[in-house]
Each structure stands twice: as C-alpha cells, then as structure tokens.
Scaffold this active site. Structure first.
Site, PDB file in Angstrom:
ATOM      1  N   HIS A 268       0.838  -1.140  -0.228  1.00 47.05           N
ATOM      2  CA  HIS A 268       0.045  -0.008   0.011  1.00 47.05           C
ATOM      3  C   HIS A 268       0.665   1.131   0.061  1.00 47.05           C
ATOM      4  O   HIS A 268       0.819   2.018   0.831  1.00 47.05           O
ATOM      5  CB  HIS A 268      -0.887  -0.015   1.125  1.00 47.05           C
ATOM      6  CG  HIS A 268      -2.478   0.087   0.983  1.00 47.05           C
ATOM      7  ND1 HIS A 268      -2.952  -1.065   0.219  1.00 47.05           N
ATOM      8  CD2 HIS A 268      -3.354   1.095   1.153  1.00 47.05           C
ATOM      9  CE1 HIS A 268      -4.431  -0.644   0.402  1.00 47.05           C
ATOM     10  NE2 HIS A 268      -4.519   0.592   0.556  1.00 47.05           N
TER      11      HIS A 268
ATOM     12  N   GLY B 223      -5.212   5.960  -4.064  1.00 42.41           N
ATOM     13  CA  GLY B 223      -5.160   5.342  -5.221  1.00 42.41           C
ATOM     14  C   GLY B 223      -4.455   3.850  -5.456  1.00 42.41           C
ATOM     15  O   GLY B 223      -4.239   3.267  -6.639  1.00 42.41           O
TER      16      GLY B 223
ATOM     17  N   GLY C 214      -5.657   0.820  -4.844  1.00 41.50           N
ATOM     18  CA  GLY C 214      -6.431  -0.333  -5.346  1.00 41.50           C
ATOM     19  C   GLY C 214      -6.576  -0.032  -6.975  1.00 41.50           C
ATOM     20  O   GLY C 214      -6.241  -1.075  -7.687  1.00 41.50           O
TER      21      GLY C 214
ATOM     22  N   ILE D 136      -4.053   1.522  -8.914  1.00 43.68           N
ATOM     23  CA  ILE D 136      -2.800   1.050  -9.413  1.00 43.68           C
ATOM     24  C   ILE D 136      -2.471  -0.329  -9.325  1.00 43.68           C
ATOM     25  O   ILE D 136      -1.840  -0.833 -10.321  1.00 43.68           O
ATOM     26  CB  ILE D 136      -1.848   1.797  -8.580  1.00 43.68           C
ATOM     27  CG1 ILE D 136      -2.069   3.445  -8.765  1.00 43.68           C
ATOM     28  CG2 ILE D 136      -0.486   1.595  -9.095  1.00 43.68           C
ATOM     29  CD1 ILE D 136      -1.842   4.067 -10.005  1.00 43.68           C
ATOM     30  N   GLY D 137      -2.915  -0.950  -8.091  1.00 42.91           N
ATOM     31  CA  GLY D 137      -2.597  -2.403  -8.054  1.00 42.91           C
ATOM     32  C   GLY D 137      -3.431  -3.116  -8.948  1.00 42.91           C
ATOM     33  O   GLY D 137      -2.766  -4.052  -9.485  1.00 42.91           O
ATOM     34  N   ARG D 138      -4.710  -2.936  -9.729  1.00 45.23           N
ATOM     35  CA  ARG D 138      -5.370  -3.635 -10.539  1.00 45.23           C
ATOM     36  C   ARG D 138      -4.644  -3.289 -11.968  1.00 45.23           C
ATOM     37  O   ARG D 138      -4.636  -4.182 -12.744  1.00 45.23           O
ATOM     38  CB  ARG D 138      -6.777  -3.428 -10.588  1.00 45.23           C
ATOM     39  CG  ARG D 138      -7.522  -3.828  -9.396  1.00 45.23           C
ATOM     40  CD  ARG D 138      -9.040  -3.573  -9.380  1.00 45.23           C
ATOM     41  NE  ARG D 138      -9.470  -2.229  -9.078  1.00 45.23           N
ATOM     42  CZ  ARG D 138      -9.437  -1.516  -7.911  1.00 45.23           C
ATOM     43  NH1 ARG D 138      -9.295  -2.322  -6.846  1.00 45.23           N
ATOM     44  NH2 ARG D 138      -9.839  -0.391  -7.668  1.00 45.23           N
TER      45      ARG D 138
ATOM     46  N   TYR E 266     -12.832  -8.312  -1.552  1.00 45.57           N
ATOM     47  CA  TYR E 266     -12.387  -7.678  -0.409  1.00 45.57           C
ATOM     48  C   TYR E 266     -12.032  -8.710   0.772  1.00 45.57           C
ATOM     49  O   TYR E 266     -11.027  -8.721   1.556  1.00 45.57           O
ATOM     50  CB  TYR E 266     -13.059  -6.519   0.309  1.00 45.57           C
ATOM     51  CG  TYR E 266     -12.827  -5.388  -0.390  1.00 45.57           C
ATOM     52  CD1 TYR E 266     -11.679  -4.769  -0.468  1.00 45.57           C
ATOM     53  CD2 TYR E 266     -14.137  -4.668  -1.148  1.00 45.57           C
ATOM     54  CE1 TYR E 266     -11.358  -3.369  -1.196  1.00 45.57           C
ATOM     55  CE2 TYR E 266     -13.851  -3.603  -1.825  1.00 45.57           C
ATOM     56  CZ  TYR E 266     -12.830  -2.871  -1.763  1.00 45.57           C
ATOM     57  OH  TYR E 266     -12.461  -1.620  -2.459  1.00 45.57           O
TER      58      TYR E 266
END
Length: 368
Positions: free
Chosen positions: A206, A211, A213, A215-217, A248
C-alpha cells in the site's frame, strides 16, 4: 493481529499450482479465441473493442473505490490519449485521469516496471486532487489502515507497513516484478498466477497515500499482458466489481499469511471470468458493427438514438427490451410516432417483436 509483511517468510509467497491447473488451461483457450476474433475484425471495429474494454475497466476500477464516473467523459479521455480527437469536452477531471492511465498501462505493458513508471501512473490518476501528494510514496507516522464501519465502531481489516519501510519494500517489489517477467531470473510463465501475486504483493505494501487499489489492478493487467506477450483485451475490474465483497474478503484473508493458495485460486478465476466476459464484449462489438452496416441508412434520427441506447447496454442486453413507453422517454416522440417507429424497425428486421398487449416489447436483432 500479525499481518503477512510482519511474518518471517515475507514476501516468500507459497501456493499450490495444482489447484489452478484447470483454470489456467481454460484461460489459455479463451485468450486464443479472443485473439482470433480480434484479428478477424476490421481495424476500426478492433479499435472500438479495445476502447470499449479500457472504458469498462476505467469505470469499474473507479466504482470499486466508490467513484461513479460519466462514461462519456471516460470515452473522451481514452480517445484523446489515443490521438483520436473531435471528442466531447471532459467535465470530470477524475475521468480524464483514469482514462489516460488505462491507455498508458496498455501502451507500456512490455516495459520493465520502474519507480518512475509508478509515479507517472499515480500522477495521471490523481493530479486533479488537491489534498493528495502525487508521484511519491506515502510519508508520515500515521498508520495506513484499511477500515470499515461507522466512527467509533470501526473494523480494521488490514494495516500496511509503516511509511518509512515503503521505499525499501517497493524497491524489492519492483525487482520481483521484473525478475518474474518473461526471461527473468524467477520467471512465472502463467500470466494469471503472476498477476495474482503482483496484485496481492502491491496491495499489501500500500505504498501511496491514495489510489492503491486502482494502481494495483493496473499492475495486475500489466502482468497479464507482459506475460502473455501482447496487450490483452479484458477488464479485471468489471468482474471484481460485480462481486466486490468477495474481492475484499479474499484480499483480507490473504494478508494474514504468506501461504496464499486460496487467494491464487480466487484471483485466477477472476482473470478467467474477465477473459470470458471480454470475449462476449468483443462479440457484441462485432455484432454492433454489422448491425450498423445493415441498417444505418434506414434509420431516422429518433430510431438511431433509441437503437444506440439499446446497444450501449452491452452483451447483457437492454433490460426488458424496448417498449413504446421507453422509446418515448428516450426520444421524446409522441405515442403514435413511437409506435410507428418501432413497427418500422421490426418490419426491416432491426427489432424482433415479443409479447402481446401490455407486455409488447422489442429486442435487437443481432444474430446476422
């Protein structure tokens, strides 16, 4: 509570590949079929399929975080970034940022991951935000926690490493990402598996103030395309958003241990479902193109507006079909005109009549 990054085996993720063998084989088959369909399309139709997928991903990855965007703004942003101009002006700057990010992720899929690339993505995504420091790792001493619930009754689902550990953690993450790429020292040849670990690993650090989530996707999609050797046409977030609670819950469970077979099984199946849905979207785009080729010169302005509304519903179809009442709502036509227009559309084969009396409605004829 001890989280994954606090354990001695971090970040040595363990998983049982045998649990995902069938899903990996199915994914390979689906991706081959989708690629064959794209290659058979006219260039303009193929481009539209790619745009539709990026728009869907932009809208749904934002929806997962509670942001609802105007699809028209997202379309304009994606098209502008692709160099396709003469688009309506963008009113929502959030749509501009996420649209530009989608195109950047696709265009740079083959590039090695770097700190600068992540900072660029973050800046594109959140440059419109006045209270977020973009293009840098998070700082400060406040814990980075994932929390739900009302004030005073919050539930802490996860706590990420403190900010002073982020630079070193991200340096190791970027090295891992590049080492597991095709030809890397620790290559992971199964694209969905690499994407699953890439996403979990990033979300566990993290590293940004906001942002993470989205960026992670985006990183998961980069891992998929890079491992596959070409930019894939699919929307992970469209699949995830449809069952957001499952996402989640799976993520929270995975961040308790570095034995992550359950997470890998979950995420690989998300990827498979996303590819299957992408194939349906490609088919729909092709059907839409053929529909216009057959009927565009036979439709008046009202009919075209209504048909576009129905086609915009996507592969799922326009719920309940179109009735005279819905047609009036869309076109502002009189009841007599709506009835006549719908009958004319059925007469030329653009619509199919279903039901009778008060249940009379029409569906699009997309089979030919």
């Amino acid at each position: 509570m001890t989280y994954n990054w606090q354990q001695a085996d971090w970040p040595d993720f363990q998983y049982n590949v045998a649990k995902i063998t069938t899903a990996l084989q199915a994914f390979s088959s689906e991706i081959a079929e989708a690629n064959g369909m794209l290659k058979s399309m006219p260039q303009s139709t193929r481009l539209q399929s790619i745009i539709n997928t990026m728009v869907a991903e932009a809208i749904k990855t934002s929806a997962i975080e509670g942001e609802l965007l105007n699809p028209r703004d997202v379309v304009s942003s994606v098209r502008n970034r692709l160099g396709l101009h003469d688009n309506p002006p963008i009113k929502d700057k959030r749509a501009k940022g996420i649209g530009e990010l989608m195109v950047e992720v696709r265009n740079s899929y083959a590039d090695p991951l770097s700190q600068q690339q992540l900072f660029t993505w973050h800046t594109l995504l959140l440059s419109q935000s006045n209270h977020i420091k973009t293009g840098q790792w998070r700082k400060g001493t406040e814990p980075m926690q994932v929390i739900s619930g009302a004030a005073g009754r919050e539930t802490i689902h996860y706590e990420a490493p403190p900010a002073d550990k982020v630079p070193a953690e991200m340096k190791r993450y970027i090295q891992w990402f590049n080492d597991t790429a095709p030809g890397g020292r620790q290559e992971i040849s199964a694209a969905p598996l690499r994407a699953a670990i890439a996403h979990l690993y990033f979300e566990s650090i993290h590293p940004f103030e906001d942002g993470n989530g989205r960026i992670g996707r985006a990183l998961a999609e980069k891992a998929l395309s890079q491992t596959a050797g070409r930019p894939l046409v699919l929307s992970l977030s469209r699949t995830i958003e449809a069952a957001r609670k499952d996402y989640y819950q799976a993520l929270e469970k995975a961040q308790r241990s570095n034995e992550v077979t359950h997470w890998v099984v979950y995420f690989v199946n998300v990827v498979l479902n996303a590819q299957q849905q992408a194939k349906q979207l490609i088919e729909h785009t092709l059907q839409r193109s053929k529909f216009y080729d057959r009927f565009k010169d036979q439709l008046n302005e009202r009919q075209l507006k209504a048909v576009n509304k129905m086609l915009d519903a996507g592969p799922e179809g326009f719920e309940g079909g179109i009735t005279a009442k819905k047609y009036i709502s869309i076109t502002k036509a009189s009841k007599a005109t709506a009835t006549r227009d719908l009958q004319d559309l059925a007469a030329i084969g653009a619509l199919v009549l279903a039901g009778a009396g008060r249940s009379t409605h029409y569906t699009l004829c997309l089979d030919n």
